[in-house]
Write a protein that holds these residues in place. Structure first.
Motif, PDB file in Angstrom:
ATOM      1  N   GLN A  15      35.739  32.733  62.336  1.00  0.00           N
ATOM      2  CA  GLN A  15      35.836  31.471  61.604  1.00  0.00           C
ATOM      3  C   GLN A  15      34.471  30.798  61.494  1.00  0.00           C
ATOM      4  OE1 GLN A  15      38.300  28.445  63.433  1.00  0.00           O
ATOM      5  NE2 GLN A  15      38.733  27.524  61.449  1.00  0.00           N
ATOM      6  N   ALA A  16      33.696  30.829  62.582  1.00  0.00           N
ATOM      7  CA  ALA A  16      32.361  30.234  62.550  1.00  0.00           C
ATOM      8  C   ALA A  16      31.467  30.976  61.557  1.00  0.00           C
ATOM      9  CB  ALA A  16      31.744  30.250  63.943  1.00  0.00           C
ATOM     10  N   CYS A  17      31.581  32.308  61.501  1.00  0.00           N
ATOM     11  CA  CYS A  17      30.807  33.094  60.532  1.00  0.00           C
ATOM     12  C   CYS A  17      31.202  32.725  59.115  1.00  0.00           C
ATOM     13  CB  CYS A  17      31.024  34.587  60.751  1.00  0.00           C
ATOM     14  SG  CYS A  17      30.207  35.251  62.197  1.00  0.00           S
ATOM     15  N   ASP A  18      32.503  32.641  58.878  1.00  0.00           N
ATOM     16  CA  ASP A  18      32.978  32.279  57.541  1.00  0.00           C
ATOM     17  C   ASP A  18      32.465  30.905  57.126  1.00  0.00           C
ATOM     18  OD1 ASP A  18      34.337  34.680  57.383  1.00  0.00           O
ATOM     19  OD2 ASP A  18      36.289  33.807  57.915  1.00  0.00           O
ATOM     20  N   GLN A  19      32.469  29.956  58.051  1.00  0.00           N
ATOM     21  CA  GLN A  19      31.995  28.603  57.749  1.00  0.00           C
ATOM     22  C   GLN A  19      30.499  28.599  57.454  1.00  0.00           C
ATOM     23  OE1 GLN A  19      33.230  26.317  61.144  1.00  0.00           O
ATOM     24  NE2 GLN A  19      35.278  25.967  60.329  1.00  0.00           N
ATOM     25  N   ALA A  20      29.731  29.340  58.262  1.00  0.00           N
ATOM     26  CA  ALA A  20      28.283  29.392  58.042  1.00  0.00           C
ATOM     27  C   ALA A  20      27.968  30.016  56.686  1.00  0.00           C
ATOM     28  CB  ALA A  20      27.608  30.189  59.165  1.00  0.00           C
ATOM     29  N   ILE A  21      28.671  31.087  56.343  1.00  0.00           N
ATOM     30  CA  ILE A  21      28.450  31.746  55.056  1.00  0.00           C
ATOM     31  C   ILE A  21      28.828  30.809  53.918  1.00  0.00           C
ATOM     32  CG2 ILE A  21      29.204  33.654  53.576  1.00  0.00           C
ATOM     33  CD1 ILE A  21      29.469  35.307  56.244  1.00  0.00           C
ATOM     34  N   ASN A  27      25.649  33.289  50.403  1.00  0.00           N
ATOM     35  CA  ASN A  27      24.406  34.059  50.469  1.00  0.00           C
ATOM     36  C   ASN A  27      24.144  34.444  51.925  1.00  0.00           C
ATOM     37  OD1 ASN A  27      21.585  34.713  50.757  1.00  0.00           O
ATOM     38  ND2 ASN A  27      21.267  33.849  48.714  1.00  0.00           N
ATOM     39  N   LEU A  28      24.311  35.738  52.234  1.00  0.00           N
ATOM     40  CA  LEU A  28      24.184  36.195  53.618  1.00  0.00           C
ATOM     41  C   LEU A  28      22.759  36.050  54.152  1.00  0.00           C
ATOM     42  CD1 LEU A  28      26.480  39.357  53.562  1.00  0.00           C
ATOM     43  CD2 LEU A  28      27.034  37.010  54.216  1.00  0.00           C
ATOM     44  N   ARG A  29      21.779  36.311  53.300  1.00  0.00           N
ATOM     45  CA  ARG A  29      20.379  36.178  53.739  1.00  0.00           C
ATOM     46  C   ARG A  29      20.072  34.721  54.109  1.00  0.00           C
ATOM     47  NH1 ARG A  29      16.055  39.396  53.635  1.00  0.00           N
ATOM     48  NH2 ARG A  29      14.004  38.443  53.588  1.00  0.00           N
ATOM     49  N   SER A  30      20.542  33.792  53.297  1.00  0.00           N
ATOM     50  CA  SER A  30      20.337  32.370  53.591  1.00  0.00           C
ATOM     51  C   SER A  30      21.070  31.965  54.868  1.00  0.00           C
ATOM     52  CB  SER A  30      20.826  31.510  52.425  1.00  0.00           C
ATOM     53  OG  SER A  30      20.010  31.703  51.307  1.00  0.00           O
ATOM     54  N   LEU A  35      20.679  30.310  60.512  1.00  0.00           N
ATOM     55  CA  LEU A  35      21.040  30.483  61.922  1.00  0.00           C
ATOM     56  C   LEU A  35      19.812  30.745  62.791  1.00  0.00           C
ATOM     57  CD1 LEU A  35      24.310  32.566  61.465  1.00  0.00           C
ATOM     58  CD2 LEU A  35      24.110  30.159  62.171  1.00  0.00           C
ATOM     59  N   ILE A  36      18.855  31.494  62.278  1.00  0.00           N
ATOM     60  CA  ILE A  36      17.609  31.727  63.010  1.00  0.00           C
ATOM     61  C   ILE A  36      16.864  30.404  63.195  1.00  0.00           C
ATOM     62  CG2 ILE A  36      15.315  32.787  62.884  1.00  0.00           C
ATOM     63  CD1 ILE A  36      16.734  35.210  61.514  1.00  0.00           C
ATOM     64  N   MET A  37      16.810  29.609  62.131  1.00  0.00           N
ATOM     65  CA  MET A  37      16.127  28.315  62.218  1.00  0.00           C
ATOM     66  C   MET A  37      16.819  27.387  63.219  1.00  0.00           C
ATOM     67  SD  MET A  37      15.271  27.851  58.163  1.00  0.00           S
ATOM     68  CE  MET A  37      14.692  26.176  58.316  1.00  0.00           C
ATOM     69  N   ALA A  38      18.140  27.371  63.196  1.00  0.00           N
ATOM     70  CA  ALA A  38      18.885  26.534  64.144  1.00  0.00           C
ATOM     71  C   ALA A  38      18.647  26.998  65.569  1.00  0.00           C
ATOM     72  CB  ALA A  38      20.377  26.576  63.819  1.00  0.00           C
ATOM     73  N   ASN A  39      18.605  28.304  65.777  1.00  0.00           N
ATOM     74  CA  ASN A  39      18.353  28.841  67.107  1.00  0.00           C
ATOM     75  C   ASN A  39      16.954  28.472  67.595  1.00  0.00           C
ATOM     76  OD1 ASN A  39      19.345  30.510  69.328  1.00  0.00           O
ATOM     77  ND2 ASN A  39      17.667  31.890  68.739  1.00  0.00           N
ATOM     78  N   GLU A  40      15.954  28.569  66.722  1.00  0.00           N
ATOM     79  CA  GLU A  40      14.588  28.189  67.093  1.00  0.00           C
ATOM     80  C   GLU A  40      14.518  26.711  67.458  1.00  0.00           C
ATOM     81  OE1 GLU A  40      12.125  29.376  63.813  1.00  0.00           O
ATOM     82  OE2 GLU A  40      11.974  31.441  64.542  1.00  0.00           O
ATOM     83  N   TYR A  41      15.206  25.874  66.690  1.00  0.00           N
ATOM     84  CA  TYR A  41      15.237  24.446  66.988  1.00  0.00           C
ATOM     85  C   TYR A  41      15.825  24.208  68.379  1.00  0.00           C
ATOM     86  CZ  TYR A  41      16.684  19.583  66.941  1.00  0.00           C
ATOM     87  OH  TYR A  41      16.879  18.278  67.285  1.00  0.00           O
ATOM     88  N   LEU A  42      16.951  24.849  68.673  1.00  0.00           N
ATOM     89  CA  LEU A  42      17.591  24.664  69.973  1.00  0.00           C
ATOM     90  C   LEU A  42      16.721  25.204  71.116  1.00  0.00           C
ATOM     91  CD1 LEU A  42      21.267  25.504  69.009  1.00  0.00           C
ATOM     92  CD2 LEU A  42      20.310  23.248  69.552  1.00  0.00           C
TER      93      LEU A  42
END
Length: 68
Positions: A15-21, A27-30, A35-42
């Motif tokens: 469900q989280a994957c579906d929401q993020a997409i 757009n899977l690349r986006s 998610l990479i940007m959010a992880n770097e921020y955290l």
């Protein structure tokens, strides 16, 4: 990661994957980039908090009432 995740964990992640997409208009690349940007921020937030705790600028432990 453990291979023994429960079915509820699996559906929660699906469900989280579906929401993020969906948030990235399919757009899977986006989605991956966001998610990479959010992880770097955290990670940066965690490093700043660890540094603050190490220098005594922040409490090492929070009580349950402080965390709420």
């Amino acid at each position: 990661m453990s291979d023994a995740s429960s079915p509820s964990d699996s559906s929660r992640y699906e469900q989280a994957c579906d929401q993020a997409i969906a948030m990235c208009d399919g757009n899977l690349r986006s989605t991956i980039k966001a998610l990479i940007m959010a992880n770097e921020y955290l990670e940066n937030e965690l490093m700043e908090l660890q540094a603050a705790v190490a220098c005594g600028c922040a409490p090492a432990e929070l009580s349950a009432s402080d965390a709420a």
